[in-house]
Scaffold this active site. Structure first.
Site, PDB file in Angstrom:
ATOM      1  N   LYS A 110      47.751  -8.427  32.158  1.00 45.40           N
ATOM      2  CA  LYS A 110      48.883  -9.230  32.599  1.00 45.40           C
ATOM      3  C   LYS A 110      50.013  -8.374  33.143  1.00 45.40           C
ATOM      4  O   LYS A 110      50.729  -8.802  34.044  1.00 45.40           O
ATOM      5  CB  LYS A 110      49.367 -10.109  31.449  1.00 45.40           C
ATOM      6  CG  LYS A 110      48.267 -11.086  31.029  1.00 45.40           C
ATOM      7  CD  LYS A 110      48.598 -11.796  29.760  1.00 45.40           C
ATOM      8  CE  LYS A 110      49.329 -13.077  30.055  1.00 45.40           C
ATOM      9  NZ  LYS A 110      49.544 -13.858  28.815  1.00 45.40           N
ATOM     10  N   GLU A 138      58.770 -11.001  28.014  1.00 39.20           N
ATOM     11  CA  GLU A 138      59.213 -11.951  29.043  1.00 39.20           C
ATOM     12  C   GLU A 138      60.351 -12.775  28.475  1.00 39.20           C
ATOM     13  O   GLU A 138      60.425 -12.992  27.268  1.00 39.20           O
ATOM     14  CB  GLU A 138      58.079 -12.939  29.383  1.00 39.20           C
ATOM     15  CG  GLU A 138      56.995 -12.390  30.265  1.00 39.20           C
ATOM     16  CD  GLU A 138      55.916 -13.431  30.555  1.00 39.20           C
ATOM     17  OE1 GLU A 138      56.075 -14.614  30.186  1.00 39.20           O
ATOM     18  OE2 GLU A 138      54.904 -13.040  31.147  1.00 39.20           O
ATOM     19  N   HIS A 157      47.325 -23.877  21.581  1.00 42.73           N
ATOM     20  CA  HIS A 157      46.819 -23.281  22.819  1.00 42.73           C
ATOM     21  C   HIS A 157      45.433 -23.775  23.196  1.00 42.73           C
ATOM     22  O   HIS A 157      44.735 -23.165  23.988  1.00 42.73           O
ATOM     23  CB  HIS A 157      46.878 -21.755  22.744  1.00 42.73           C
ATOM     24  CG  HIS A 157      48.264 -21.270  22.425  1.00 42.73           C
ATOM     25  ND1 HIS A 157      49.328 -21.513  23.255  1.00 42.73           N
ATOM     26  CD2 HIS A 157      48.748 -20.622  21.353  1.00 42.73           C
ATOM     27  CE1 HIS A 157      50.415 -21.010  22.709  1.00 42.73           C
ATOM     28  NE2 HIS A 157      50.102 -20.474  21.555  1.00 42.73           N
ATOM     29  N   ARG A 161      37.738 -18.283  36.801  1.00 40.49           N
ATOM     30  CA  ARG A 161      36.491 -19.010  36.506  1.00 40.49           C
ATOM     31  C   ARG A 161      36.664 -20.479  36.890  1.00 40.49           C
ATOM     32  O   ARG A 161      37.763 -20.923  37.206  1.00 40.49           O
ATOM     33  CB  ARG A 161      36.219 -18.950  35.000  1.00 40.49           C
ATOM     34  CG  ARG A 161      37.375 -19.567  34.224  1.00 40.49           C
ATOM     35  CD  ARG A 161      37.104 -19.762  32.744  1.00 40.49           C
ATOM     36  NE  ARG A 161      38.135 -20.590  32.127  1.00 40.49           N
ATOM     37  CZ  ARG A 161      39.311 -20.142  31.682  1.00 40.49           C
ATOM     38  NH1 ARG A 161      39.614 -18.860  31.770  1.00 40.49           N
ATOM     39  NH2 ARG A 161      40.190 -20.974  31.155  1.00 40.49           N
TER      40      ARG A 161
HETATM   41  C1  MV4 Z   1      55.316 -18.593  27.673  1.00 40.13           C
HETATM   42  C2  MV4 Z   1      56.060 -19.657  27.125  1.00 40.13           C
HETATM   43  C3  MV4 Z   1      57.431 -19.594  27.257  1.00 40.13           C
HETATM   44  N1  MV4 Z   1      58.009 -18.552  27.884  1.00 40.13           N
HETATM   45  N2  MV4 Z   1      55.941 -17.584  28.294  1.00 40.13           N
HETATM   46  C4  MV4 Z   1      51.064 -19.814  25.951  1.00 40.13           C
HETATM   47  C5  MV4 Z   1      49.711 -19.626  26.550  1.00 40.13           C
HETATM   48  C6  MV4 Z   1      49.868 -18.542  27.530  1.00 40.13           C
HETATM   49  N3  MV4 Z   1      49.002 -18.720  28.653  1.00 40.13           N
HETATM   50  C7  MV4 Z   1      51.308 -18.574  27.886  1.00 40.13           C
HETATM   51  N4  MV4 Z   1      51.974 -19.388  26.926  1.00 40.13           N
HETATM   52  C8  MV4 Z   1      53.314 -19.545  26.969  1.00 40.13           C
HETATM   53  N5  MV4 Z   1      53.984 -18.559  27.601  1.00 40.13           N
HETATM   54  C9  MV4 Z   1      57.251 -17.568  28.385  1.00 40.13           C
HETATM   55  N6  MV4 Z   1      57.854 -16.548  28.993  1.00 40.13           N
HETATM   56  C10 MV4 Z   1      55.392 -20.674  26.484  1.00 40.13           C
HETATM   57  C11 MV4 Z   1      54.007 -20.624  26.403  1.00 40.13           C
HETATM   58  C12 MV4 Z   1      53.398 -21.709  25.687  1.00 40.13           C
HETATM   59  C13 MV4 Z   1      52.446 -22.520  26.284  1.00 40.13           C
HETATM   60  C14 MV4 Z   1      52.014 -22.328  27.593  1.00 40.13           C
HETATM   61  C15 MV4 Z   1      51.061 -23.140  28.158  1.00 40.13           C
HETATM   62  C16 MV4 Z   1      50.527 -24.177  27.405  1.00 40.13           C
HETATM   63  C17 MV4 Z   1      50.929 -24.373  26.123  1.00 40.13           C
HETATM   64  C18 MV4 Z   1      51.884 -23.553  25.539  1.00 40.13           C
HETATM   65  C19 MV4 Z   1      52.292 -23.793  24.237  1.00 40.13           C
HETATM   66  C20 MV4 Z   1      53.216 -22.996  23.670  1.00 40.13           C
HETATM   67  C21 MV4 Z   1      53.765 -21.938  24.387  1.00 40.13           C
END
Ligand code: MV4
Length: 506
Positions: free
Chosen positions: A116, A200, A235, A292
């Site tokens: 990432k 982040e 998630h 994918r």
């Molecule tokens: C975040 C975020 C808030 N701020 N990044 C969780 C899965 C991963 N792919 C990234 N995720 C998140 N990243 C920042 N800078 C909140 C999440 C997140 C989230 C993202 C997508 C789907 C569900 C989630 C549930 C909680 C937190």
């Protein structure tokens, strides 16, 4: 065009790819583990090769065994499905080295998206909007505190090798960094064999929206619209829809153009998904790219009228995309429910076992991608996804009512499933209004309704009897209550009766 494709996967996605092969006149080869000897993908395929013991490491994750099966079968291509080896650059490279076409991106494009921090650096250079924060791993608490002061709290610690939220930590204030950073680093080391952790800015109450892209091997890349994926728990996505109820045509075009730029920057080919976080002011940020075909691809297929697996195969065979961006149009609305073998009364813990009775829905606007059949035993060894039920309509309300109808037709006997959860989500006013963010499902599950819905089914059956008497004694009174609650109790009684029948059958 390929003559024979080996599907290095199992369950509903293997069945989905077999279907595409059939339609294209390609021989479909299944592989299977001990636990999957009698699984649907083995029954449906033209040929099947045994890989080994049930453990994924000895079967679906075992590169030499899969390549050996591919060589023995004479397959000229491998479709990896999702999960397992689908995002393994080493596997993609091993296929290429063996002269078997990997249906997906190149190993190099996969590797670029696998880290990432590397992806963030590359995307920042290409002018892609991303969440403010660090571009490389943090080496000390002092450095972390400096970055955090610059971007402002709250911040997120994330594993560079991670994805899907694993090893992620929300930090509200400087004091927390002291213990959180080393903890996150050792957790990342244990989970991914790579302890790199970066930072982040935290986006609060974001929506998770992803853009489907498709790129051929001749430089043509298109986007196929977004999927709203905010309904998830721990998630794990539970429900997805296309289009997102909160994305305007203008936002879609802007996100789509950014997604195409991400794909081109990575030298991406085949089907891929660009994930974005969208904040409450409709700002969107690049998060990661999934290299994918995704579980939720059917909702995009239904609203675009395209077959993504056919297109993946044609692209891998060297064909040019048969349409341009201007030819892509969205029509109607599609919503997918992921049916899992899990126990709602036991914190949605996996609940494998034998399927003793299966009544499967169909009818107008319903698509069902399933890996189960009556009499089959759900193994404990893999992800408990059983099937996907997708409702399609000319608009969102029609997609919802078709799904509600189909869910009433669905009966899976012998095991616990999360089917009841979807009835609840679909009748929730916030869902119906499209008021969704990544905290939606946790809030719904914590709301008071959940105590009532988890009521013991025997109590419900007794109540159904009471209501049945009331029903015949004073229909007027029952009518005042509206058809929904009454039919709910009746349905509970009928489901209960069906359960009794089953118990005597076993
Ligand atoms: C975040 C975020 C808030 N701020 N990044 C969780 C899965 C991963 N792919 C990234 N995720 C998140 N990243 C920042 N800078 C909140 C999440 C997140 C989230 C993202 C997508 C789907 C569900 C989630 C549930 C909680 C937190």
């Amino acid at each position: 065009m390929f003559k024979k494709i080996l599907i290095a996967n199992r369950g509903e996605i293997a069945v989905r790819v077999i279907r595409a092969c059939r339609e294209m006149g390609i021989t479909a080869v299944a592989v299977y583990s001990d636990a999957d000897r009698a699984s649907l993908h083995v029954i449906q395929a033209d040929e099947a090769y045994h890989l080994g013991p049930s453990a994924a490491a000895d079967s679906y994750l075992n590169i030499p065994k899969i390549l050996d099966a591919a060589k023995r079968s004479g397959a000229d291509a491998i479709h990896p499905g999702y999960g397992f080896l689908s995002e393994n650059a080493g596997f993609a490279q091993a296929c290429a080295d063996t002269g078997i076409k990997f249906i997906g991106p190149t190993a190099a494009a996969m590797e670029m998206m696998g880290s990432k921090t590397r992806a963030r650096q590359t995307m920042a250079q290409a002018g892609i909007p991303f969440v403010p924060g660090a571009f490389r791993g943090l080496s000390s608490v002092e450095e972390a505190a400096e970055v955090a002061d610059k971007i402002g709290y709250p911040v997120m610690l994330k594993a560079a090798a991670g994805g899907g939220g694993k090893g992620m930590r929300l930090i509200q204030a400087r004091e927390e960094l002291q213990s959180a950073l080393p903890a996150a680093q050792s957790e990342a080391q244990r989970a991914f064999g790579d302890g790199e952790v970066y930072m982040e800015k935290a986006i609060l109450h974001p929506r998770h929206i992803e853009m489907q892209v498709l790129a051929d091997e001749h430089g043509n890349t298109v986007y196929l619209g977004e999927r709203e994926c905010s309904i998830q728990r721990r998630h794990q996505k539970v429900m997805e829809e296309a289009p997102s109820p909160m994305v305007s045509a203008d936002l879609r075009r802007r996100m789509g153009e950014v997604a195409v730029r991400v794909a081109k920057t990575a030298g991406y080919t085949n089907a891929g998904t660009v994930e974005f976080l969208v904040d409450q002011e409709q700002n969107f940020y690049f998060l990661e790219m999934n290299t994918r075909l995704q579980v939720e691809h059917p909702v995009t297929e239904l609203v675009t009228g395209l077959d993504l697996v056919h297109l993946q195969i044609r692209i891998a065979a060297g064909e040019t995309l048969p349409f341009a961006q201007d030819d892509v149009s969205l029509r109607g609305h599609a919503i997918e429910c992921r049916i899992y073998a899990e126990d709602p009364d036991n914190n949605y813990f996996p609940s494998p076992g034998k399927i003793t009775l299966l009544l499967a829905p169909s009818g107008p606007g319903i698509r069902r991608d399933s890996g189960m059949y009556e009499g089959w035993t759900v193994p404990i060894d893999y992800d408990p996804l059983l099937a996907k039920l997708i409702g399609y309509g000319s608009d969102r309300p029609q997609a919802i009512s078709r799904l509600v109808r189909a869910l009433r037709e669905y009966f899976v006997g012998g095991i616990k499933t999360n089917l009841a959860l979807f009835r609840r989500i679909l009748s929730d006013p916030d869902f119906q209004a499209g008021r969704l963010d990544t905290g939606y499902l946790d809030r719904l599950l914590q709301s008071p309704h959940s105590a009532a819905s988890q009521e013991d089914s025997k109590v419900a059956a007794i109540a159904a009897g009471v209501f049945a008497v009331l029903d015949s004694a004073s229909p007027g009174r029952v009518a005042e209550r509206g058809p929904e609650p009454v039919s709910h109790w009746k349905r509970t009684a009928r489901t209960e009766a069906l359960g009794e029948q089953l118990r005597t059958k076993n």
